[in-house]
Design a protein around this motif. Structure first.
Motif, short mmCIF file in Angstrom:
data_model
loop_
_atom_site.label_atom_id
_atom_site.label_comp_id
_atom_site.label_asym_id
_atom_site.label_seq_id
_atom_site.Cartn_x
_atom_site.Cartn_y
_atom_site.Cartn_z
N LEU A 176 37.59 37.29 45.26
CA LEU A 176 38.30 37.56 44.01
C LEU A 176 38.55 39.05 43.84
O LEU A 176 39.64 39.48 43.45
CB LEU A 176 37.48 37.03 42.83
CG LEU A 176 38.13 37.10 41.45
CD1 LEU A 176 39.40 36.25 41.41
CD2 LEU A 176 37.15 36.64 40.38
N ALA A 177 37.56 39.87 44.16
CA ALA A 177 37.71 41.33 44.07
C ALA A 177 38.81 41.82 45.00
O ALA A 177 39.61 42.69 44.65
CB ALA A 177 36.38 42.01 44.43
N PHE A 178 38.87 41.25 46.17
CA PHE A 178 39.84 41.66 47.19
C PHE A 178 41.26 41.27 46.80
O PHE A 178 42.18 42.09 46.75
CB PHE A 178 39.46 41.04 48.52
CG PHE A 178 40.41 41.35 49.64
CD1 PHE A 178 40.44 42.61 50.20
CD2 PHE A 178 41.28 40.40 50.12
CE1 PHE A 178 41.32 42.91 51.23
CE2 PHE A 178 42.15 40.67 51.15
CZ PHE A 178 42.18 41.94 51.71
N PHE A 179 41.44 40.00 46.44
CA PHE A 179 42.79 39.50 46.19
C PHE A 179 43.33 39.91 44.82
O PHE A 179 44.54 39.96 44.62
CB PHE A 179 42.82 37.97 46.32
CG PHE A 179 42.55 37.50 47.72
CD1 PHE A 179 43.39 37.85 48.76
CD2 PHE A 179 41.45 36.73 48.01
CE1 PHE A 179 43.14 37.44 50.06
CE2 PHE A 179 41.18 36.31 49.31
CZ PHE A 179 42.04 36.66 50.33
N SER A 180 42.44 40.23 43.87
CA SER A 180 42.90 40.58 42.53
C SER A 180 43.50 41.99 42.47
O SER A 180 44.04 42.39 41.44
CB SER A 180 41.76 40.47 41.51
OG SER A 180 40.76 41.43 41.77
N MET A 181 43.42 42.74 43.58
CA MET A 181 43.99 44.09 43.58
C MET A 181 45.25 44.20 44.44
O MET A 181 45.69 45.28 44.79
CB MET A 181 42.93 45.09 44.02
CG MET A 181 41.76 45.20 43.07
SD MET A 181 40.72 46.64 43.35
CE MET A 181 41.77 47.97 42.77
N SER A 182 45.83 43.04 44.77
CA SER A 182 47.09 43.01 45.53
C SER A 182 47.01 43.74 46.86
O SER A 182 47.96 44.41 47.28
CB SER A 182 48.24 43.60 44.70
OG SER A 182 48.47 42.83 43.54
#
Length: 445
Positions: free
Chosen positions: A218-224
């Motif tokens: 989630l941390a990775f993908f939530s920052m585009s």
């Protein structure tokens, strides 16, 4: 580039890219099912320790080169320039992503329209309505998808300053206001206290290895990350912008909106005794529409407002995906923005059309591969393979190929000494390992 973001425009544009539909279903459900605020704490730590690290790496490539992704790698690589320039083509992942993402935004447009009329009164009826939209009502899907397509490409056609920034400066505050209004109404409902407990009562016993990997993903993908959006936006970043504080502001905005979405969604879920563990389209298009219907006319108003808010969140993410490849085509072939967008548009509309037809009864079997629909294959390929691999390449390039002194010069006004060294160490060794773990979990577990 002459067409540059303002400082606030950059923050809102990247925040708009980060704030997407996942804030409405993925973030709340993961928080609720993995220990409430215990998961939020882990998520924030990993956002800073992984997402933030690679975010700054991608940003540094864009800022140092001020070029499109392909030419950025080509310009900065000290040798093997042509080979490194291929890394820039991971931006094509954004084009693939926006093709099926726009289909989902189209569903949201359809449900915003339905909110003006009678909503389904139970989950079985809502399931039939949603299933019929996907499998039979192909005309509605194409009409809504085309509307979304036109909005996205019109905004990007206006450029960085007049299009992307202007939309985000208007739409992101509007999204925030809509969520505050819905949150204010949620205060009056009994389900609000249960939603607060569900999301914020820390239960560290619910944390597991899978919880940590979920938070990492989630941390990775939530920052585009991983589709060259940050790289491209950074090329349009105004000079003397404190990009460290900008990145932290983006994380804060994304987290706050995720929590607000969670409180709103789960207030309704608990108010009417629905299943709080359900997520994805089922949570939004089946459970929530049924719950809104229980409130009568007021429910229709809330449904329209909620789906408009989701539309805003989706559009701000989608427009960011179009810019990297458009920027490349303009620079590489010296064509106008409109011509570049016409080429990109053909690809997006074609892939989006196939995604719609992969649900349609008469064509679904023809668009099924390895037991998955065309839509699901695109989703799996982008999120589980292309984005993580691209992030690994970014981390390796900045950590081992770019000269450390060039990075120090770039970061010096905003992050120096031990703080720079910690970032550099994490970039080279810790963050890549975290990305590999994300890939392993998504593919094998």
């Amino acid at each position: 580039m002459n067409d540059k973001f303002s400082k606030i425009g950059f923050v809102l544009a990247v925040a708009g890219s980060a704030v997407g539909l996942g804030n409405a279903w993925k973030f709340p459900t993961l928080v609720g099912n993995n220990g409430g605020s215990a998961f939020v704490i882990v998520y924030l730590l990993l956002t800073l320790g992984v997402g933030f690290i690679i975010f700054l790496a991608e940003l540094s490539i864009g800022k140092l080169s001020e070029k499109d992704p392909v030419n950025a790698y080509y310009t900065l690589a000290p040798k093997n320039k042509r080979l490194w320039s291929l890394a820039g083509f991971f931006m094509l992942g954004a084009i693939i992503l926006v093709s099926f993402y726009s289909v989902v935004i189209g569903w949201i447009v359809k449900y915003a329209y339905l909110g003006f009329f009678e909503l389904p009164h139970n989950t079985s009826e809502a399931g039939v309505v949603f299933g019929n939209l996907l499998s039979n009502d192909v005309i509605s899907q194409f009409v809504c998808f085309t509307f979304v397509f036109v909005v996205i490409f019109y905004v990007v056609s206006k450029g960085v300053k007049s299009g992307i920034e202007k939309l985000n400066v208007w739409m992101m505050p509007s999204l925030f206001i809509l969520l505050i209004l819905m949150l204010g109404y949620s205060f009056s409902m009994e389900g609000f206290s249960k939603a607060s407990d569900f999301l914020f009562s820390p239960d560290f016993s619910k944390l597991s290895v899978n919880s940590i990997l979920d938070a990492l993903g989630l941390a990775f993908f939530s920052m585009s990350l991983g589709v060259c959006v940050i790289l491209t936006y950074a090329a349009s970043l105004p000079d003397k912008t404190n990009f460290i504080s900008s990145a932290l502001n983006i994380i804060i905005i994304n987290t706050i909106i995720g929590i607000m979405m969670g409180l709103i969604v789960f207030t309704f879920v608990f108010e009417f005794g629905a299943d709080p563990t359900q997520q994805g389209p089922g949570l939004i298009f089946i459970s929530l529409t049924t719950l809104f219907a229980k409130l009568g006319y007021l429910g229709n108003v809330l449904a329209v407002v909620f789906f408009i808010a989701l539309f805003f969140a989706g559009i701000t993410s989608a427009i960011s995906m179009i810019e990297p490849f458009t920027f490349y085509l303009i620079n590489r072939y010296h064509i106008s923005r409109k011509k570049a967008l016409a080429f990109v548009g053909v690809i997006v509309y074609f892939l989006g059309s196939l995604s719609i037809l992969s649900f349609y009864d008469l064509s679904a079997d023809s668009l099924k591969f390895f037991g998955k629909s065309f839509f699901d294959i695109l989703d799996f390929f982008i999120q589980n393979l292309l984005m993580p691999i691209s992030a690994l390449i970014t981390a390796f390039f900045v950590g081992f190929v770019l000269k450390k002194e060039a990075l120090k010069t770039l970061f010096n006004p905003y992050m120096r000494g031990i703080f720079f060294e910690i970032w550099y160490f994490f970039l080279r060794f810790i963050s890549p390992l975290a990305v590999i773990l994300i890939m392993a979990k998504q593919i094998f577990f």
